[in-house]
Write a protein that holds these residues in place. Sequence first.
Motif, PDB file in Angstrom:
ATOM      1  N   UNK A 123      43.888  36.675  48.557  1.00  0.00           N
ATOM      2  CA  UNK A 123      42.455  36.782  48.247  1.00  0.00           C
ATOM      3  C   UNK A 123      42.271  36.721  46.734  1.00  0.00           C
ATOM      4  N   UNK A 124      41.013  36.680  46.316  1.00  0.00           N
ATOM      5  CA  UNK A 124      40.732  36.758  44.882  1.00  0.00           C
ATOM      6  C   UNK A 124      40.760  38.221  44.472  1.00  0.00           C
ATOM      7  N   UNK A 125      41.415  38.513  43.356  1.00  0.00           N
ATOM      8  CA  UNK A 125      41.460  39.898  42.874  1.00  0.00           C
ATOM      9  C   UNK A 125      40.063  40.307  42.417  1.00  0.00           C
ATOM     10  N   UNK A 126      39.730  41.596  42.591  1.00  0.00           N
ATOM     11  CA  UNK A 126      38.424  42.022  42.088  1.00  0.00           C
ATOM     12  C   UNK A 126      38.391  41.944  40.560  1.00  0.00           C
ATOM     13  N   UNK A 127      37.215  41.750  40.028  1.00  0.00           N
ATOM     14  CA  UNK A 127      37.066  41.657  38.571  1.00  0.00           C
ATOM     15  C   UNK A 127      37.632  42.932  37.950  1.00  0.00           C
ATOM     16  N   UNK A 128      38.416  42.777  36.909  1.00  0.00           N
ATOM     17  CA  UNK A 128      38.956  43.948  36.219  1.00  0.00           C
ATOM     18  C   UNK A 128      40.371  44.303  36.650  1.00  0.00           C
ATOM     19  N   UNK A 129      40.845  43.747  37.785  1.00  0.00           N
ATOM     20  CA  UNK A 129      42.226  44.016  38.209  1.00  0.00           C
ATOM     21  C   UNK A 129      43.127  43.052  37.447  1.00  0.00           C
ATOM     22  N   UNK A 130      43.718  43.526  36.387  1.00  0.00           N
ATOM     23  CA  UNK A 130      44.465  42.620  35.499  1.00  0.00           C
ATOM     24  C   UNK A 130      43.516  42.093  34.445  1.00  0.00           C
ATOM     25  N   UNK A 131      43.916  42.212  33.194  1.00  0.00           N
ATOM     26  CA  UNK A 131      43.029  41.794  32.110  1.00  0.00           C
ATOM     27  C   UNK A 131      43.517  40.484  31.512  1.00  0.00           C
ATOM     28  N   UNK A 132      42.626  39.776  30.832  1.00  0.00           N
ATOM     29  CA  UNK A 132      42.989  38.569  30.069  1.00  0.00           C
ATOM     30  C   UNK A 132      43.757  37.564  30.915  1.00  0.00           C
TER      31      UNK A 132
ATOM     32  N   UNK B  19      35.896  47.113  44.775  1.00  0.00           N
ATOM     33  CA  UNK B  19      35.185  45.901  44.319  1.00  0.00           C
ATOM     34  C   UNK B  19      35.735  44.621  44.961  1.00  0.00           C
ATOM     35  N   UNK B  20      36.779  44.769  45.765  1.00  0.00           N
ATOM     36  CA  UNK B  20      37.386  43.588  46.403  1.00  0.00           C
ATOM     37  C   UNK B  20      36.442  43.020  47.463  1.00  0.00           C
ATOM     38  N   UNK B  21      36.226  41.721  47.419  1.00  0.00           N
ATOM     39  CA  UNK B  21      35.390  41.086  48.438  1.00  0.00           C
ATOM     40  C   UNK B  21      36.266  40.597  49.582  1.00  0.00           C
ATOM     41  N   UNK B  22      35.797  40.817  50.821  1.00  0.00           N
ATOM     42  CA  UNK B  22      36.597  40.421  51.994  1.00  0.00           C
ATOM     43  C   UNK B  22      36.101  39.060  52.482  1.00  0.00           C
ATOM     44  N   UNK B  23      36.901  38.006  52.295  1.00  0.00           N
ATOM     45  CA  UNK B  23      36.460  36.674  52.742  1.00  0.00           C
ATOM     46  C   UNK B  23      36.385  36.630  54.267  1.00  0.00           C
ATOM     47  N   UNK B  24      35.569  35.738  54.812  1.00  0.00           N
ATOM     48  CA  UNK B  24      35.495  35.694  56.277  1.00  0.00           C
ATOM     49  C   UNK B  24      36.462  34.690  56.891  1.00  0.00           C
ATOM     50  N   UNK B  25      37.288  34.056  56.047  1.00  0.00           N
ATOM     51  CA  UNK B  25      38.333  33.175  56.603  1.00  0.00           C
ATOM     52  C   UNK B  25      39.701  33.648  56.175  1.00  0.00           C
ATOM     53  N   UNK B  26      40.615  33.749  57.160  1.00  0.00           N
ATOM     54  CA  UNK B  26      41.963  34.241  56.860  1.00  0.00           C
ATOM     55  C   UNK B  26      42.719  33.218  56.014  1.00  0.00           C
ATOM     56  N   UNK B  27      43.299  33.689  54.932  1.00  0.00           N
ATOM     57  CA  UNK B  27      44.122  32.831  54.083  1.00  0.00           C
ATOM     58  C   UNK B  27      45.372  33.604  53.690  1.00  0.00           C
ATOM     59  N   UNK B  28      46.514  32.933  53.706  1.00  0.00           N
ATOM     60  CA  UNK B  28      47.726  33.635  53.308  1.00  0.00           C
ATOM     61  C   UNK B  28      48.958  32.926  53.810  1.00  0.00           C
TER      62      UNK B  28
ATOM     63  N   UNK C 240      42.565  55.724  35.288  1.00  0.00           N
ATOM     64  CA  UNK C 240      42.432  55.131  33.948  1.00  0.00           C
ATOM     65  C   UNK C 240      43.262  53.859  33.805  1.00  0.00           C
ATOM     66  N   UNK C 241      44.459  53.867  34.413  1.00  0.00           N
ATOM     67  CA  UNK C 241      45.368  52.734  34.217  1.00  0.00           C
ATOM     68  C   UNK C 241      45.061  51.555  35.146  1.00  0.00           C
ATOM     69  N   UNK C 242      44.457  51.849  36.300  1.00  0.00           N
ATOM     70  CA  UNK C 242      44.036  50.757  37.197  1.00  0.00           C
ATOM     71  C   UNK C 242      42.532  50.907  37.405  1.00  0.00           C
ATOM     72  N   UNK C 243      41.753  50.352  36.495  1.00  0.00           N
ATOM     73  CA  UNK C 243      40.306  50.558  36.557  1.00  0.00           C
ATOM     74  C   UNK C 243      39.754  50.105  37.906  1.00  0.00           C
ATOM     75  N   UNK C 244      38.867  50.920  38.479  1.00  0.00           N
ATOM     76  CA  UNK C 244      38.221  50.550  39.736  1.00  0.00           C
ATOM     77  C   UNK C 244      38.969  51.015  40.965  1.00  0.00           C
ATOM     78  N   UNK C 245      40.158  51.630  40.787  1.00  0.00           N
ATOM     79  CA  UNK C 245      40.925  52.048  41.968  1.00  0.00           C
ATOM     80  C   UNK C 245      40.327  53.316  42.578  1.00  0.00           C
ATOM     81  N   UNK C 246      40.342  53.412  43.870  1.00  0.00           N
ATOM     82  CA  UNK C 246      39.931  54.628  44.578  1.00  0.00           C
ATOM     83  C   UNK C 246      41.177  55.491  44.728  1.00  0.00           C
TER      84      UNK C 246
END
Length: 435
Positions: A256-265, A332-341, A128-134
């Motif tokens: 990476x980009x956070x999945x939609x819904x991870x963190x609001x507003x 819902x996290x998308x895995x980019x095909x180029x390493x960034x970090x 409930x507190x982290x929507x979308x988490x497995x």
Amino acid sequence: MPGKRTDVVVIGSGVIGASVALELARRGRQVTVVDKAGGAGHGSTSASSAVVRFNFSTAAGVATAWEAHFGWRSWAEHLGREVGPLARYVRCGMAMLDVDVAPRSVYLPLFRNAGIPFEEWTSVDLSERIPGIDVGRYWPPKRIDDDEFWAETGTTLGAVYTPDAGYVNDPQLAAQNLAAAARAHGAEFRFHTSVRGIERAHGRVTAVTLADGSRIPCGVVVNAAGPWSTRINELASVGSDFTVGCRPLRQEVAHVAAPVGFGADNRAGICVADMDLGIYLRGEAGGGLLVGGTEPECDPLQWVDDPDAVTAHPTTAVFEAQVTRAARRLPALEIPNRARGVVGVYDVADDWTPIYDRTELNGFYVAMGTSGNQFKNAPVVGKFLAAIIEQTENGVDHDERPVRFVGEHTGLAIDLSAFSRKRPRGTANSGTVLG
Ligand SMILES: Cc1cc2nc3c(=O)[nH]c(=O)nc-3n(C[C@H](O)[C@H](O)[C@H](O)COP(=O)(O)OP(=O)(O)OC[C@H]3O[C@@H](n4cnc5c(N)ncnc54)[C@H](O)[C@@H]3O)c2cc1C
């Protein structure tokens, strides 16, 4: 070449050395900081994820992190001088997912003793507190090419949530803020200045020698050289009575980009410490996500001999492993095909606990072995060193009568023998960056 005398030379202007310089300068010491890099915070501090959390395996570790976080929360007051734009504390909370190797029964009593607010979450609370988490329990962490990696699980996990945890938005700026405040108190910073030797006479440090052949005569030296700290100890010929050794360890943190819904507003989502899968997650305002590792046994550790020889680019293999594990937790996290970090180096102590102490050479002190987990403690580490130096230089043996440090924000008493170079090699630590 003759040089101007100073009371104290601090070697290293990372977040730790700059904090030590500030606290000593505040107390009226004449301080010279030398750093081979071009500015404050250009070493391992610049790669830091700067997560501020309270889970440590010892009472001293928990109390230190809790005391230090008040420094971040009142950063301008902590610095005490006007220094321009400030690093900012983002209080986003942290969920420490359940894992048998670091059970609640070990650290919740430490939280209670220190007065740290927390909530115990079931797997239902977690979802409930982290929507979308497995909320699956997958222990032990596996390599992503292991057939078992995507295997279904019949069990779930909960978490302990600490609402006051968070992160500092710009770790390099934090080090620069400390350096600017130290300068305002009279400290001198010399960049592009590499230490080549430590001079001694009659069992006491007398000067630091530099690569250009000059020397800085002084009464006290503090080794705050991060992953280079063991080399500096070698220059000083200290370490014979250390029970704990330190080694540099290469690290990568994926961006990476956070999945939609991870963190609001547009706010950062809750930080997640996930030893169950071998990762940690730290959101960023605006939708970014940092994914770091927690040294799972299935991954080889990248020990290095020379921190300067570390390749600065993230590798596809580590990036894919970390981000795929993150996608197991946040489907819902998308895995980019180029390493960034970012790539950085930890200064890892054998028990993943730092060494804040004197040494067998009178006047030579160390703030080292920060083990990938001491950015958060920087606001108090300067005070620890100032207290140890003051007591020792006044003739009280810190080995025999360890400094008992009392936190000004929490009133907690911290026995600094917990960070002694001669501490017993216990097994209380997690054996990972969690300390
Ligand atoms: C990838 C990564 C992620 C991390 N994430 C977190 C986190 O989320 N939370 C947390 O609390 N901690 C974290 N840490 C750990 C934390 O960032 C470090 O413990 C802290 O920044 C160490 O600071 P330092 O000042 O000791 O070292 P550094 O910042 O490395 O500073 C040492 C300085 O010494 C200088 N130096 C070295 N040799 C010489 C010489 N011979 N002469 C002159 N100067 C010299 C270097 O140039 C350098 O500037 C992380 C670390 C890394 C690498």
